[in-house]
Design an enzyme around this catalytic site. Structure first.
Site, short mmCIF file in Angstrom:
data_model
loop_
_atom_site.label_atom_id
_atom_site.label_comp_id
_atom_site.label_asym_id
_atom_site.label_seq_id
_atom_site.Cartn_x
_atom_site.Cartn_y
_atom_site.Cartn_z
N HIS A 203 0.84 -1.20 0.00
CA HIS A 203 0.00 0.00 0.00
C HIS A 203 0.88 1.25 0.00
O HIS A 203 1.66 1.46 0.94
CB HIS A 203 -0.91 0.00 1.23
CG HIS A 203 -2.09 -0.92 1.09
ND1 HIS A 203 -1.96 -2.26 0.79
CD2 HIS A 203 -3.42 -0.68 1.20
CE1 HIS A 203 -3.16 -2.81 0.73
NE2 HIS A 203 -4.07 -1.87 0.98
N GLY B 212 -12.20 1.12 4.95
CA GLY B 212 -11.23 0.41 4.13
C GLY B 212 -10.34 1.33 3.31
O GLY B 212 -10.53 2.55 3.24
N HIS B 213 -9.37 0.71 2.62
CA HIS B 213 -8.38 1.48 1.86
C HIS B 213 -9.02 2.21 0.68
O HIS B 213 -9.88 1.68 -0.02
CB HIS B 213 -7.23 0.59 1.40
CG HIS B 213 -7.63 -0.63 0.63
ND1 HIS B 213 -6.77 -1.64 0.35
CD2 HIS B 213 -8.82 -1.00 0.08
CE1 HIS B 213 -7.38 -2.58 -0.34
NE2 HIS B 213 -8.62 -2.22 -0.51
N GLY B 214 -8.59 3.45 0.50
CA GLY B 214 -9.05 4.23 -0.64
C GLY B 214 -10.46 4.77 -0.53
O GLY B 214 -11.00 5.31 -1.50
N SER C 15 -12.33 1.60 -1.59
CA SER C 15 -12.56 2.40 -2.80
C SER C 15 -13.98 2.90 -2.98
O SER C 15 -14.34 3.37 -4.05
CB SER C 15 -12.12 1.64 -4.06
OG SER C 15 -10.74 1.31 -3.98
#
EC number: 2.3.1.191
Length: 346
Positions: A211, A252-254, A272
């Site tokens: 990441h 979560g990521h993004g 995302s």
């Protein structure tokens, strides 16, 4: 009963002083007596020297029997009340109550401008003016912390993190790979900037994705205890200004969360997805990955969102549908169960 172990009562306050303090958010309708008010209490527990408030109509019946000297009520409230209770009308009585708490109480615990000896601070870190750095805090290389900030005991701030002024970071928080704005509150145990849950699967093996994004948090944001915010894989994870995130939320990521949005405990947002401005996600709401949730969307508690939502929609259920459809589904399901039970008894 408010515990004097933790909070200092600043009373008594004159009723006239209370009205003056709240003058811009209440609508004075009379001349108020100059009586002493010692405390704020709920209607059921208030004494003749206390002030109370009514924001939820479910509790309006207690205004007939309360002993409170005064009560803040909604602007258009007209129901019968105890004749000894003075009513103070406000556009938003709950907001008026929240302001009044600040007028009556202060925490016993205070923070001086101090760096505790047990704190470990890298030589290249920059600590602003009038900061408090608590016991066993670790601050790594090239960290920047703005003026008037509080970093409480046991917190870890990783290399290169930038925190704005007037921050309040409570105990045992960890922050990595993050840029954080001004006036931010992060409560006990929150984790910010760790790897997201990202893997590529090849021949049955899940390979970790490195990441390289960060977490960006705007101004005047509050993040609850034990909430986790992952950094982005490629695109950054972004929390815009004025957001309020409850305890035990997973972001979560993004993910991008728009300005002024509020997210209640145990909600989870997969990678995302983009949440619009001024959205409200109820407790245990789940948002699938790579979705767009429009501005002003409201999702009822335990809603499961699996597709994009247009702005201004109110949805509920799992999978989430328009709120009125969800209510109809619930009624039909109840009727089906009732019919089924009747047949089984026969």
């Amino acid at each position: 009963m408010v515990s004097s172990n933790f909070y200092k009562n600043l009373g008594p306050r004159k009723l006239t002083a209370i009205v003056d303090f709240l003058h811009d958010i209440i609508e004075p309708t009379k001349i108020y007596e100059d009586i002493d008010i010692y405390d704020i209490k709920i209607l059921q527990e208030a004494s003749p020297n206390d002030i109370s408030f009514l924001s939820n109509p479910k509790y309006s019946e207690f205004l007939k029997t309360t002993k409170a000297a005064a009560c803040i009520v909604p602007k258009n409230f007209t129901e019968e009340v105890n004749q000894n209770t003075v009513l103070i009308h406000a556009e938003n009585s709950y907001f008026a109550y929240s302001k009044l708490i600040d007028f009556f109480y202060a925490p016993i615990k205070s923070y001086s401008t101090k760096i505790m000896k047990s704190a470990i601070i890298a030589d290249s870190a920059t600590i602003g003016k009038n900061c408090y750095i608590g016991h066993n805090v670790v601050i790594e290389d090239d960290v920047i912390i703005g003026d008037n900030s509080i970093i409480d005991a046991g917190t870890f701030i990783g290399r290169g993190v930038n925190i704005g002024k007037n921050a309040r970071i409570e105990q045992h928080v960890s922050i990595n790979y993050a840029i954080i704005g001004d006036d931010v509150v992060i409560l006990v145990g929150a984790k910010i900037g760790q790897d997201g849950f990202g893997f590529s699967t090849e021949k049955g093996v899940h390979h970790k994705i490195f990441h390289i994004g960060i977490v960006k948090i705007g101004n005047n944001v509050e993040i609850g205890s034990n909430t986790t915010i992952d950094r982005g894989a490629l695109q950054d994870t972004i929390i815009e200004d004025l957001c309020r995130i409850d305890n035990l939320v997973q972001i979560g990521h993004g993910v991008k969360i728009g300005k002024g949005s509020i997210i209640v405990a145990q909600a989870g947002i997969a990678g995302s997805s983009a949440i619009g401005k001024y959205c409200a996600l109820g407790g245990q709401v789940g948002i699938a990955g790579h979705l767009n949730i429009g501005d002003g969307t409201q999702v009822a508690a335990q809603g499961g969102v699996a597709q994009n939502i247009e702005e201004g929609k109110i949805v509920g259920g799992s999978p989430a549908v328009p709120i009125m459809d969800w209510h109809r589904q619930s009624i039909i399901m109840k009727q089906l169960v009732k019919t089924s039970n009747s047949k089984l008894k026969k």
